[in-house]
Structure formats: structure tokens, C-alpha cells
Design an enzyme around this catalytic site. Structure first.
Site, PDB file in Angstrom:
ATOM      1  N   ASP A   8       0.875  -1.157   0.000  1.00 34.01           N
ATOM      2  CA  ASP A   8       0.000   0.000   0.000  1.00 34.01           C
ATOM      3  C   ASP A   8       0.929   1.228   0.000  1.00 34.01           C
ATOM      4  OD1 ASP A   8      -2.337   1.645   0.483  1.00 34.01           O
ATOM      5  OD2 ASP A   8      -1.649   1.796   2.563  1.00 34.01           O
ATOM      6  N   ASP A  10      -0.111   5.096   1.036  1.00 35.02           N
ATOM      7  CA  ASP A  10      -0.359   6.045   2.134  1.00 35.02           C
ATOM      8  C   ASP A  10      -0.259   5.338   3.492  1.00 35.02           C
ATOM      9  OD1 ASP A  10      -1.002   8.197   0.352  1.00 35.02           O
ATOM     10  OD2 ASP A  10      -2.991   7.334   0.061  1.00 35.02           O
ATOM     11  N   GLY A  45      -7.670   3.605   3.465  1.00 33.90           N
ATOM     12  CA  GLY A  45      -7.768   2.584   2.420  1.00 33.90           C
ATOM     13  C   GLY A  45      -9.023   2.657   1.571  1.00 33.90           C
ATOM     14  N   SER A 115      -5.634   5.337  -3.842  1.00 31.98           N
ATOM     15  CA  SER A 115      -5.582   6.769  -4.142  1.00 31.98           C
ATOM     16  C   SER A 115      -5.449   7.075  -5.630  1.00 31.98           C
ATOM     17  CB  SER A 115      -4.402   7.400  -3.393  1.00 31.98           C
ATOM     18  OG  SER A 115      -4.268   8.747  -3.776  1.00 31.98           O
ATOM     19  N   ASN A 117      -4.228   9.824  -6.395  1.00 31.22           N
ATOM     20  CA  ASN A 117      -3.033  10.678  -6.390  1.00 31.22           C
ATOM     21  C   ASN A 117      -1.745   9.863  -6.301  1.00 31.22           C
ATOM     22  OD1 ASN A 117      -4.231  13.468  -6.220  1.00 31.22           O
ATOM     23  ND2 ASN A 117      -5.208  12.551  -4.432  1.00 31.22           N
ATOM     24  N   ASP A 169      -1.595  -0.580   6.151  1.00 33.09           N
ATOM     25  CA  ASP A 169      -1.800   0.122   7.427  1.00 33.09           C
ATOM     26  C   ASP A 169      -3.280   0.329   7.731  1.00 33.09           C
ATOM     27  OD1 ASP A 169      -2.195   2.072   5.364  1.00 33.09           O
ATOM     28  OD2 ASP A 169      -2.045   3.631   6.892  1.00 33.09           O
TER      29      ASP A 169
HETATM   30  C1  BG6 Z   1      -6.017   5.645   0.267  1.00 32.31           C
HETATM   31  C2  BG6 Z   1      -6.047   6.372   1.595  1.00 32.31           C
HETATM   32  O1  BG6 Z   1      -4.701   5.279  -0.024  1.00 32.31           O
HETATM   33  O2  BG6 Z   1      -6.521   6.452  -0.781  1.00 32.31           O
HETATM   34  C3  BG6 Z   1      -7.430   6.927   1.857  1.00 32.31           C
HETATM   35  O3  BG6 Z   1      -5.714   5.455   2.624  1.00 32.31           O
HETATM   36  C4  BG6 Z   1      -7.874   7.787   0.683  1.00 32.31           C
HETATM   37  O4  BG6 Z   1      -7.395   7.678   3.048  1.00 32.31           O
HETATM   38  C5  BG6 Z   1      -7.850   6.936  -0.587  1.00 32.31           C
HETATM   39  O5  BG6 Z   1      -9.195   8.270   0.901  1.00 32.31           O
HETATM   40  C6  BG6 Z   1      -8.289   7.705  -1.818  1.00 32.31           C
HETATM   41  O6  BG6 Z   1      -7.357   8.715  -2.074  1.00 32.31           O
HETATM   42  P1  BG6 Z   1      -7.529   9.903  -3.117  1.00 32.31           P
HETATM   43  O7  BG6 Z   1      -6.156  10.496  -3.146  1.00 32.31           O
HETATM   44  O8  BG6 Z   1      -7.926   9.300  -4.423  1.00 32.31           O
HETATM   45  O9  BG6 Z   1      -8.561  10.821  -2.574  1.00 32.31           O
HETATM   46 MG    MG Z   2      -2.709   3.128   3.638  1.00 34.05          MG
END
Ligand code: BG6
Ligand code: MG
Length: 214
Positions: A8, A10, A45, A115, A117, A169
Site C-alpha cells: 500500500d 499512504d 484505504g 488513491s 493521487n 496500514d
Molecule cells: C487511500 C487512503 O490510499 O486512498 C485513503 O488510505 C484515501 O485515506 C484513498 O481516501 C483515496 O485517495 P484519493 O487520493 O484518491 O482521494
Molecule cells: Mg494506507
């Protein structure tokens, strides 16, 4: 015999989980919803929209889809602003060396993050080339705890799920790994990650030599 390790992002490779929390807390405050660090564990997550829905549920607030889209976009713009300054030095201690050593020992290595991002974070950390496959929130329909993301990562690596170990995590991430039929190392506390096969405080605390005894 374990052949692949899936990470993972984040909270496992870098502390961006903290920036997600700060951005969600800012939004909750604007909405007049009290939102604690303990409640934030439920958001780890899971997708952006699902995270917002959990916060609204905590606050007992109902909003239109259009308003929810607007708020999710606002949270994301804050998050993107917070991570702009992230540097390679912020990768958790020992993780880069661990990624290198795994490949030296012949393991396939993937990143699987919910994510959207993730690409940006990998670029800022300059570690994209350390993974044989990257799966992120733009490539899946169902985010963790659904196993889709890990199954896709295994398929991109060309291995079956039962030879994969996941580092996670998030409680939702541990559930997703188990649902995918993979072994899982929880990074954090047993309170949230008790279902994992092993738990460490920090990602690189887990010795590569123990991957086959999980
Ligand atoms: C995960 C995080 O990796 O990505 C979450 O643990 C987050 O907290 C999710 O909401 C989505 O992320 P993003 O950057 O697409 O908003
Ligand atoms: Mg994570």
C-alpha cells in the site's frame, strides 16, 4: 513459496495518511462535524467518496450527489496542496532499501493504492521505477476492503494470489488482502489490524527472511 510483495502507499511507504486526515478534518470542521483520529481509521484505504460518506454518516448529515462531489473535490485540492512539498527523504526509514533488496532476491514488487493521487506521490518520491507494477484508484471499480486492487496487482505481476504478501496500514486493506487470499503484514497497531498475519510498527521492521513463514 512467496513470489511477490504488494505495498500500500499512504501510511506504508510515506506518511501521506496524515495529510488525508488533516484534509478530512478541515472539511469536517467546515461542516460542523466532530471527527476524531480514531474515526479516521475507518477512512484509511477506502475511496475518496466513500470516505466523505463515512464522515457525513458520523455527523448525521445528508447531502445531494452534486454537493458531495463538490466537497470531495475540495478535500482533494487541499490534499494535493499539502503533498506538493513531499520529498524523497520522507519515505519511511528503510523502505527504499527493502524495495531494492526484495528485487535483488528475485521477488516481484507491486504498489496497490486506492488513491487517485498515487502517481503524483510516486513521482515526488522518485520511486516509481522500484515497482514491477502499479495499481491505483483510477484503475479499479471497488476500493478496499474489496480484493479487486490486490487481485489486479497480482495479475499484473503474473503471479497467483496465494504467493503474495501485502503490507497494509488500513483495516480495510487487511480485509482486502485476506479476501484476495493473500498473506498480510499490518503496519500499525493490533487494535485496527488484528486480523493480519503479522503486525509491525514500521514497514521495514519486517524482515524479508520471514516472508515465507507468515
Ligand atoms: C487511500 C487512503 O490510499 O486512498 C485513503 O488510505 C484515501 O485515506 C484513498 O481516501 C483515496 O485517495 P484519493 O487520493 O484518491 O482521494
Ligand atoms: Mg494506507
Amino acid at each position: 513459496m512467496i513470489k511477490a510483495v504488494i505495498f500500500d502507499l499512504d501510511g506504508v511507504i510515506v506518511d501521506t495518511a496524515h495529510y488525508h486526515y488533516v484534509a478530512w478534518q478541515r472539511l469536517a470542521k467546515e461542516l460542523g462535524i466532530s471527527f476524531t483520529e480514531k474515526e479516521n481509521e475507518r477512512l484509511k484505504g477506502v475511496s475518496r467518496m466513500h470516505s466523505l460518506e463515512i464522515i457525513l454518516e458520523i455527523g448525521g448529515v445528508t447531502l445531494s450527489q452534486a454537493k458531495k462531489e463538490e466537497l470531495a473535490t475540495k478535500k482533494n485540492s487541499w490534499f494535493v496542496e499539502y503533498i506538493e512539498a513531499i520529498r524523497p527523504e520522507e519515505i519511511f526509514k528503510g523502505v527504499k532499501e527493502m524495495l531494492q533488496e526484495l528485487r535483488t532476491q528475485g521477488f516481484r514488487v507491486a504498489l496497490a493504492s486506492s488513491s487517485k493521487n498515487a502517481e503524483t506521490v510516486l513521482r515526488l518520491l522518485q520511486i516509481k521505477n522500484m515497482f514491477d507494477a502499479v495499481v491505483d484508484g483510477t484503475m479499479i471499480k471497488n476500493s478496499k476492503p474489496d480484493p479487486e486492487i490486490f487481485l489486479l496487482a497480482a495479475s499484473k505481476l503474473g503471479v497467483s494470489p496465494d504467493v503474495c504478501v501485502v503490507f497494509e496500514d488500513a483495516e480495510a486493506g487487511v480485509e482486502a488482502a485476506l479476501a484476495a487470499g493473500m498473506k498480510c503484514v499490518g503496519v500499525g497497531s493490533a487494535d485496527q489490524l488484528g486480523k493480519a498475519h503479522a503486525i509491525v510498527k514500521s514497514t521495514a521492521d519486517f524482515p524479508i527472511s520471514k516472508l515465507n513463514s507468515l
